[in-house]
Design a protein around this motif. Structure first.
Motif, PDB file in Angstrom:
ATOM      1  N   ILE A 140       0.836  -1.197   0.000  1.00 47.38           N
ATOM      2  CA  ILE A 140       0.000   0.000   0.000  1.00 47.38           C
ATOM      3  C   ILE A 140       0.869   1.245   0.000  1.00 47.38           C
ATOM      4  CG2 ILE A 140      -1.682   1.337   1.335  1.00 47.38           C
ATOM      5  CD1 ILE A 140      -2.799  -1.392   2.322  1.00 47.38           C
ATOM      6  N   SER A 141       1.907   1.220   0.811  1.00 44.58           N
ATOM      7  CA  SER A 141       2.837   2.341   0.873  1.00 44.58           C
ATOM      8  C   SER A 141       3.491   2.591  -0.481  1.00 44.58           C
ATOM      9  CB  SER A 141       3.912   2.057   1.934  1.00 44.58           C
ATOM     10  OG  SER A 141       4.933   3.030   1.881  1.00 44.58           O
ATOM     11  N   ASN A 174       5.348   4.489   7.969  1.00 46.98           N
ATOM     12  CA  ASN A 174       5.286   5.236   9.227  1.00 46.98           C
ATOM     13  C   ASN A 174       4.134   6.226   9.210  1.00 46.98           C
ATOM     14  OD1 ASN A 174       7.447   3.957  10.429  1.00 46.98           O
ATOM     15  ND2 ASN A 174       8.956   5.485   9.785  1.00 46.98           N
ATOM     16  N   SER A 175       3.927   6.869   8.064  1.00 48.02           N
ATOM     17  CA  SER A 175       2.821   7.817   7.952  1.00 48.02           C
ATOM     18  C   SER A 175       1.477   7.103   8.039  1.00 48.02           C
ATOM     19  CB  SER A 175       2.917   8.579   6.630  1.00 48.02           C
ATOM     20  OG  SER A 175       1.862   9.516   6.519  1.00 48.02           O
ATOM     21  N   PHE A 187      -3.503   6.149  10.869  1.00 43.26           N
ATOM     22  CA  PHE A 187      -4.584   5.189  11.094  1.00 43.26           C
ATOM     23  C   PHE A 187      -4.315   4.191  12.208  1.00 43.26           C
ATOM     24  CE2 PHE A 187      -4.748   6.456   6.585  1.00 43.26           C
ATOM     25  CZ  PHE A 187      -5.984   7.080   6.595  1.00 43.26           C
ATOM     26  N   GLY A 188      -3.152   4.215  12.802  1.00 45.36           N
ATOM     27  CA  GLY A 188      -2.855   3.351  13.934  1.00 45.36           C
ATOM     28  C   GLY A 188      -2.308   1.999  13.531  1.00 45.36           C
ATOM     29  N   ASP A 189      -3.031   1.288  12.697  1.00 44.18           N
ATOM     30  CA  ASP A 189      -2.591  -0.028  12.243  1.00 44.18           C
ATOM     31  C   ASP A 189      -3.402  -0.409  11.007  1.00 44.18           C
ATOM     32  OD1 ASP A 189      -5.095  -0.607  13.278  1.00 44.18           O
ATOM     33  OD2 ASP A 189      -4.335  -1.748  14.998  1.00 44.18           O
ATOM     34  N   LYS A 190      -3.227  -1.634  10.535  1.00 43.53           N
ATOM     35  CA  LYS A 190      -3.918  -2.080   9.322  1.00 43.53           C
ATOM     36  C   LYS A 190      -5.428  -2.105   9.533  1.00 43.53           C
ATOM     37  CE  LYS A 190      -3.268  -6.329   7.744  1.00 43.53           C
ATOM     38  NZ  LYS A 190      -2.678  -7.497   7.043  1.00 43.53           N
ATOM     39  N   ALA A 191      -5.870  -2.493  10.731  1.00 41.85           N
ATOM     40  CA  ALA A 191      -7.308  -2.508  11.012  1.00 41.85           C
ATOM     41  C   ALA A 191      -7.884  -1.098  10.963  1.00 41.85           C
ATOM     42  CB  ALA A 191      -7.572  -3.148  12.369  1.00 41.85           C
ATOM     43  N   GLY A 192      -7.138  -0.136  11.451  1.00 43.90           N
ATOM     44  CA  GLY A 192      -7.582   1.253  11.394  1.00 43.90           C
ATOM     45  C   GLY A 192      -7.682   1.749   9.965  1.00 43.90           C
ATOM     46  N   LEU A 193      -6.747   1.319   9.126  1.00 40.98           N
ATOM     47  CA  LEU A 193      -6.790   1.691   7.719  1.00 40.98           C
ATOM     48  C   LEU A 193      -7.994   1.050   7.033  1.00 40.98           C
ATOM     49  CD1 LEU A 193      -5.537   3.075   5.271  1.00 40.98           C
ATOM     50  CD2 LEU A 193      -4.012   1.100   5.018  1.00 40.98           C
ATOM     51  N   PHE A 194      -8.262  -0.212   7.330  1.00 42.29           N
ATOM     52  CA  PHE A 194      -9.437  -0.878   6.759  1.00 42.29           C
ATOM     53  C   PHE A 194     -10.713  -0.145   7.174  1.00 42.29           C
ATOM     54  CE2 PHE A 194     -12.812  -3.995   6.428  1.00 42.29           C
ATOM     55  CZ  PHE A 194     -12.517  -4.674   5.261  1.00 42.29           C
ATOM     56  N   ALA A 195     -10.797   0.223   8.442  1.00 43.36           N
ATOM     57  CA  ALA A 195     -11.973   0.943   8.936  1.00 43.36           C
ATOM     58  C   ALA A 195     -12.134   2.283   8.233  1.00 43.36           C
ATOM     59  CB  ALA A 195     -11.875   1.138  10.443  1.00 43.36           C
TER      60      ALA A 195
END
Length: 200
Positions: free
Chosen positions: A33-34, A42-43, A48-56
């Protein structure tokens, strides 16, 4: 703080959506994704905190929109004065749900088919539970013999109702095919509920 370039978040979310579509939540890679979005890992963690946060972040606003619309439809059906009006209102709600899903198809494919390991893998269950509560009250209000309509019957029927939507999405039916399918389902369910309620 460095001023963010316009469109960076949008590009990141687009890259994430494509990655989740192809690999699912578990198989998705923040490094890919990066690389695709040009945003450092890092950004991504910072945003988003982590992958779950990005999915959300990818699915959350659309999922919340459907839930809000669906709850409004349930409230409208609850406020009707007879079973036929309630079922007709429910059918109109089904049409609206279908349109909304197809306006945001990729997101709902992620929710229904690629969300294992996230909070959204329970989204289907939450929808079915809301419908179950409504139909239990519907049966109690309108059935000639409500005691014969068991909680288990209502539970299965309501889960099956959302299973139709899952099948449409998971098979990626074109909208017109999905609409014909759901029109047939609505006729089938309308006739079935009339019989179960004892209105025939």
């Amino acid at each position: 703080m460095r001023q963010e370039s316009a469109g960076v978040t949008e590009a990141l979310l687009d890259s994430a959506r494509r990655e989740f579509m192809e690999h699912g939540f578990h198989g998705a890679s923040l490094r890919r994704i990066s690389a695709d979005s040009g945003v450092s890992t890092n950004s991504i963690y910072t945003r988003f905190g982590d992958k779950a946060g990005l999915f959300a972040a990818v699915v959350g606003p659309v999922a919340d929109g459907l839930m809000e619309y669906y709850l409004t439809c349930v409230d409208q059906a609850t406020d009707t004065q007879d079973s036929s009006s309630a079922m007709e209102t429910g059918e109109e709600g089904t049409d609206g749900v279908l349109r909304y899903i197809y306006q945001n198809f990729d997101v709902f494919y992620l929710i229904f088919c690629r969300s294992a390991g996230t909070e959204y893998e329970q989204y289907f269950d939450r929808l079915a539970q809301i419908e179950e509560t409504y139909y239990r009250a519907f049966a109690d209000k309108y059935a000639k013999s409500p005691e014969q309509i068991t909680d288990f019957f209502v539970h299965v029927i309501c889960r099956t109702g959302w299973q139709y939507i899952y099948e449409i999405v998971s098979h990626k039916l074109p909208f017109e095919e999905a609409k014909v399918f759901m029109d047939n389902i609505k006729q089938y369910r309308f006739a079935g509920w009339k019989a179960v309620l004892g209105h025939e």
